[in-house]
Design a protein around this motif. Sequence first.
Motif, PDB file in Angstrom:
ATOM      1  N   GLU A  22      54.069 -76.595 101.301  1.00 14.05           N
ATOM      2  CA  GLU A  22      54.781 -77.556 101.071  1.00 14.05           C
ATOM      3  C   GLU A  22      54.967 -77.910  99.501  1.00 14.05           C
ATOM      4  O   GLU A  22      53.926 -78.145  99.066  1.00 14.05           O
ATOM      5  N   PRO A  23      56.195 -77.960  98.923  1.00 10.64           N
ATOM      6  CA  PRO A  23      56.319 -78.369  97.644  1.00 10.64           C
ATOM      7  C   PRO A  23      55.632 -79.361  97.071  1.00 10.64           C
ATOM      8  O   PRO A  23      55.214 -79.554  95.865  1.00 10.64           O
ATOM      9  N   ASP A  24      55.607 -80.581  97.850  1.00 13.36           N
ATOM     10  CA  ASP A  24      55.028 -81.711  97.501  1.00 13.36           C
ATOM     11  C   ASP A  24      53.477 -81.646  97.340  1.00 13.36           C
ATOM     12  O   ASP A  24      52.870 -82.626  97.100  1.00 13.36           O
ATOM     13  N   ASN A  25      52.948 -80.545  98.077  1.00 10.78           N
ATOM     14  CA  ASN A  25      51.305 -80.369  98.242  1.00 10.78           C
ATOM     15  C   ASN A  25      51.079 -79.248  97.557  1.00 10.78           C
ATOM     16  O   ASN A  25      49.981 -78.716  97.689  1.00 10.78           O
ATOM     17  N   LEU A  26      51.677 -78.997  96.353  1.00 10.40           N
ATOM     18  CA  LEU A  26      51.191 -77.811  95.613  1.00 10.40           C
ATOM     19  C   LEU A  26      49.678 -78.026  95.034  1.00 10.40           C
ATOM     20  O   LEU A  26      49.677 -79.058  94.251  1.00 10.40           O
ATOM     21  N   SER A  27      48.696 -77.039  95.266  1.00  7.55           N
ATOM     22  CA  SER A  27      47.353 -77.309  94.761  1.00  7.55           C
ATOM     23  C   SER A  27      47.401 -76.734  93.521  1.00  7.55           C
ATOM     24  O   SER A  27      47.819 -75.817  93.009  1.00  7.55           O
ATOM     25  N   GLY A  28      46.273 -77.226  92.876  1.00  6.12           N
ATOM     26  CA  GLY A  28      46.062 -76.521  91.250  1.00  6.12           C
ATOM     27  C   GLY A  28      45.221 -75.598  91.344  1.00  6.12           C
ATOM     28  O   GLY A  28      44.731 -74.968  92.605  1.00  6.12           O
ATOM     29  N   PRO A  29      45.119 -74.807  90.217  1.00  7.62           N
ATOM     30  CA  PRO A  29      44.408 -73.550  90.175  1.00  7.62           C
ATOM     31  C   PRO A  29      43.071 -73.527  90.442  1.00  7.62           C
ATOM     32  O   PRO A  29      42.222 -74.776  90.155  1.00  7.62           O
ATOM     33  N   THR A  30      42.349 -72.502  90.888  1.00 10.55           N
ATOM     34  CA  THR A  30      41.003 -72.454  91.005  1.00 10.55           C
ATOM     35  C   THR A  30      40.390 -71.241  90.469  1.00 10.55           C
ATOM     36  O   THR A  30      41.155 -70.402  90.275  1.00 10.55           O
ATOM     37  N   GLN A  31      39.069 -71.275  90.412  1.00 10.65           N
ATOM     38  CA  GLN A  31      38.405 -69.938  90.110  1.00 10.65           C
ATOM     39  C   GLN A  31      38.824 -68.901  90.721  1.00 10.65           C
ATOM     40  O   GLN A  31      38.939 -67.596  90.592  1.00 10.65           O
ATOM     41  N   ALA A  32      38.972 -69.101  92.204  1.00  7.51           N
ATOM     42  CA  ALA A  32      39.326 -68.013  93.162  1.00  7.51           C
ATOM     43  C   ALA A  32      40.799 -67.170  92.778  1.00  7.51           C
ATOM     44  O   ALA A  32      40.935 -66.025  93.091  1.00  7.51           O
ATOM     45  N   ASP A  33      41.559 -68.014  92.178  1.00  4.28           N
ATOM     46  CA  ASP A  33      42.800 -67.750  91.651  1.00  4.28           C
ATOM     47  C   ASP A  33      42.656 -66.797  90.496  1.00  4.28           C
ATOM     48  O   ASP A  33      43.102 -65.509  90.274  1.00  4.28           O
ATOM     49  N   GLU A  34      41.730 -67.203  89.608  1.00  2.26           N
ATOM     50  CA  GLU A  34      41.533 -66.545  88.441  1.00  2.26           C
ATOM     51  C   GLU A  34      40.839 -65.013  88.530  1.00  2.26           C
ATOM     52  O   GLU A  34      41.065 -64.108  87.775  1.00  2.26           O
ATOM     53  N   ARG A  35      39.763 -65.013  89.553  1.00  2.00           N
ATOM     54  CA  ARG A  35      39.071 -63.768  89.648  1.00  2.00           C
ATOM     55  C   ARG A  35      39.743 -62.360  89.828  1.00  2.00           C
ATOM     56  O   ARG A  35      39.618 -61.621  88.861  1.00  2.00           O
ATOM     57  N   PRO A  36      40.929 -62.256  90.643  1.00  2.00           N
ATOM     58  CA  PRO A  36      41.573 -61.068  90.580  1.00  2.00           C
ATOM     59  C   PRO A  36      42.336 -60.469  89.396  1.00  2.00           C
ATOM     60  O   PRO A  36      42.341 -59.583  88.953  1.00  2.00           O
ATOM     61  N   LEU A  37      42.895 -61.751  88.904  1.00  7.33           N
ATOM     62  CA  LEU A  37      43.927 -61.619  87.505  1.00  7.33           C
ATOM     63  C   LEU A  37      42.608 -60.992  86.924  1.00  7.33           C
ATOM     64  O   LEU A  37      43.225 -60.226  85.424  1.00  7.33           O
ATOM     65  N   ARG A  38      41.423 -61.593  86.241  1.00  2.38           N
ATOM     66  CA  ARG A  38      40.386 -61.379  85.271  1.00  2.38           C
ATOM     67  C   ARG A  38      39.989 -60.041  85.762  1.00  2.38           C
ATOM     68  O   ARG A  38      40.004 -59.114  84.600  1.00  2.38           O
ATOM     69  N   ALA A  39      39.583 -59.586  86.821  1.00  5.05           N
ATOM     70  CA  ALA A  39      39.351 -58.232  87.143  1.00  5.05           C
ATOM     71  C   ALA A  39      40.401 -57.157  86.763  1.00  5.05           C
ATOM     72  O   ALA A  39      40.051 -55.929  86.250  1.00  5.05           O
ATOM     73  N   PHE A  40      41.537 -57.462  86.982  1.00 10.71           N
ATOM     74  CA  PHE A  40      42.637 -56.591  86.639  1.00 10.71           C
ATOM     75  C   PHE A  40      42.770 -56.418  85.036  1.00 10.71           C
ATOM     76  O   PHE A  40      42.616 -55.125  84.501  1.00 10.71           O
ATOM     77  N   ALA A  41      42.734 -57.511  84.246  1.00 12.60           N
ATOM     78  CA  ALA A  41      42.769 -57.557  82.909  1.00 12.60           C
ATOM     79  C   ALA A  41      41.653 -56.902  82.268  1.00 12.60           C
ATOM     80  O   ALA A  41      41.641 -56.023  81.267  1.00 12.60           O
ATOM     81  N   ASP A  42      40.394 -57.132  82.906  1.00  7.88           N
ATOM     82  CA  ASP A  42      38.993 -56.335  82.233  1.00  7.88           C
ATOM     83  C   ASP A  42      39.156 -54.879  82.409  1.00  7.88           C
ATOM     84  O   ASP A  42      38.930 -54.176  81.462  1.00  7.88           O
ATOM     85  N   ARG A  43      39.690 -54.619  83.620  1.00  4.55           N
ATOM     86  CA  ARG A  43      39.607 -53.060  83.941  1.00  4.55           C
ATOM     87  C   ARG A  43      40.611 -52.338  82.924  1.00  4.55           C
ATOM     88  O   ARG A  43      40.788 -51.107  82.643  1.00  4.55           O
ATOM     89  N   TYR A  44      42.268 -52.981  83.184  1.00  2.00           N
ATOM     90  CA  TYR A  44      43.329 -52.236  82.812  1.00  2.00           C
ATOM     91  C   TYR A  44      43.917 -52.622  81.363  1.00  2.00           C
ATOM     92  O   TYR A  44      44.722 -51.904  80.731  1.00  2.00           O
ATOM     93  N   VAL A  45      43.739 -53.996  80.967  1.00  2.00           N
ATOM     94  CA  VAL A  45      44.460 -54.423  79.790  1.00  2.00           C
ATOM     95  C   VAL A  45      43.184 -55.063  79.047  1.00  2.00           C
ATOM     96  O   VAL A  45      43.356 -56.413  78.584  1.00  2.00           O
ATOM     97  N   PRO A  46      42.006 -54.281  78.503  1.00  2.00           N
ATOM     98  CA  PRO A  46      41.053 -54.971  77.692  1.00  2.00           C
ATOM     99  C   PRO A  46      41.616 -55.727  76.578  1.00  2.00           C
ATOM    100  O   PRO A  46      40.908 -56.591  75.943  1.00  2.00           O
ATOM    101  N   GLY A  47      42.797 -55.292  75.974  1.00  2.00           N
ATOM    102  CA  GLY A  47      43.061 -55.944  74.835  1.00  2.00           C
ATOM    103  C   GLY A  47      43.596 -57.088  74.975  1.00  2.00           C
ATOM    104  O   GLY A  47      43.900 -58.011  73.884  1.00  2.00           O
ATOM    105  N   ALA A  48      43.852 -57.589  76.022  1.00  2.00           N
ATOM    106  CA  ALA A  48      44.219 -59.071  76.558  1.00  2.00           C
ATOM    107  C   ALA A  48      43.368 -59.627  77.488  1.00  2.00           C
ATOM    108  O   ALA A  48      43.879 -60.653  78.154  1.00  2.00           O
ATOM    109  N   ALA A  49      42.138 -59.232  77.557  1.00  2.00           N
ATOM    110  CA  ALA A  49      41.046 -59.935  78.352  1.00  2.00           C
ATOM    111  C   ALA A  49      40.053 -60.685  77.754  1.00  2.00           C
ATOM    112  O   ALA A  49      38.893 -60.457  77.995  1.00  2.00           O
TER     113      ALA A  49
END
Length: 398
Positions: free
Chosen positions: A299-326
Motif C-alpha cells: 500500500e503506497p501510504d504504508n511504504l516501509s523504510g530500508p533495512t539491512q535485509a534489503d542491503e545484503r543482496p545488493l552488497r553481495a552483488f557489488a562485492d562479487r561483480y563491481v568491486p570498484g563501487a563496493a
Amino acid sequence: MTPSSGGYDVIVLGVGGVGSAATYHLARRDADVLGLERFDVPHARGSSHGRTRLLQRLLDVDPATMALADRAHEGWHALERETGADLVTDTGSLAVAVGDDEPVASARRACERHGLEFDTLTADELSDRFPVYDFPQGAEALYQPDGAVVASERGVVAHVSAALSEGATVQARERVVDWSRTEGGVRVDTDRDSYLTDRLVVTAGPWAADAVDPLDGVVEPCRHATAWFAPGRGADRTVDPGGTADSDGAAEADSDGGPEADGGLTPFVATVDGENYYGVPGVSLPGMKFGRADFRPTEPDNLSGPTQADERPLRAFADRYVPGAAGSTLRLDTGLVTNSPDGQFVVDTLADGRVAVAAGLSGRGYKFAPALGEVLADLTLDGETDADVSAYALDRFD
C-alpha cells in the motif's frame, strides 16, 4: 464546498516526474494550468526520487517506444536549455549477462534495429576497459555510448520551474480526494478547496488507482529498495551534473563534470543467472546506486523504510561483480514502482476525453517524462497525439 471562482483549463493531479513535465508542456501551450501535489515538490514518497535515473537505449523494444525514448532524450536536453539546469551527464551504458547471453543479444538487436553504435565485450575486455567491474569468464557485455544519467529530483524541479515561468500554478500539500464530471468539464475536490476545470490529467503514480477506478486491480504499487555504496577499488569518480544537492534534491551550481568513458563508474544493467540488477553512478554523492528487480506489492501510504535485509543482496552483488563501487554503505532507500500486468505504460483518455492518464509506468517512466508530458498535453488539448501510444491503451487489459 463551493468551487473556487474562475476555474482552470487543466488540472494536473500529481506533480512528480511525468506530472511536472505535463504541467510544463500544457503551460507552454498557453493553457491555464493548476498542478496539485499531495506531498512536497519534489518528494521521496513516489517514483521520482533517488537522485539518479539511467537514460538507456539498450532495450529490444518496438519502434514506437524507441521513438518515444528518442523524444525524451531530446526533451531532457531541451529542458536544460530552457532552464539553465544541469540535468544530464553522458556516461555511456552497459548491458552484462552471466549464465544466459539473451540479455546482451537483445541489447544487440535493439542497437542494430535502431542504428545505434555499440561494442561487444568479453569479460576480460570489460574489466580492462572498465576496471570497476569483475564479471566471470563467459560473461558477455555490450557497451552503448549514448547512455546517460539524469538527476531525477532536479528534473522535477526544472520542469516545475519552467511551468511556473510559463504561468502555471503549482500547489503542494494539497490532496485530491475526489473528482467528478460536470456538464461543462470536471470538478476536482481536495482537502483544501474545490475547483472547476475543463480537463484533468492524472499522473498520480502509486495513487493513480485511487483516482481512476478503471485502474483499480490493473496497476500495482510495489516497494523497491536501493543501496548506495562509496567507490571501491579502481574508481573514485562521481557523476555530478551541476554540483551538490541538498536532501530535497535542490541543486547548487558547482559543476565538475562526469566520469570518463574508460575506467569511470559507467551505469549498467546486468542479468546474473536469471536475476536482474542495475547500477547508476551518483549525482552529488560518490559511488554508485545499486538495485535489483525485487518488487514487493505494498500500500503506497504504508511504504516501509530500508533495512539491512534489503542491503545484503545488493552488497553481495557489488562485492562479487563491481568491486570498484563496493565501498562503504552511504545510503539505503526505498521507493515505489507501479507495475502494469505486461510491464508497459498505461497512457489513455477517459470520461469522453475529459481525463488523460499516465500510470503503471513499471519502473521505466521517469526517463520518458519529457515525452510523456508532451503526449499528455497533446491528448488533453488536441484530443490526439502524433506519438504512437496505441499499445498503451487501458482497454488492452479488458
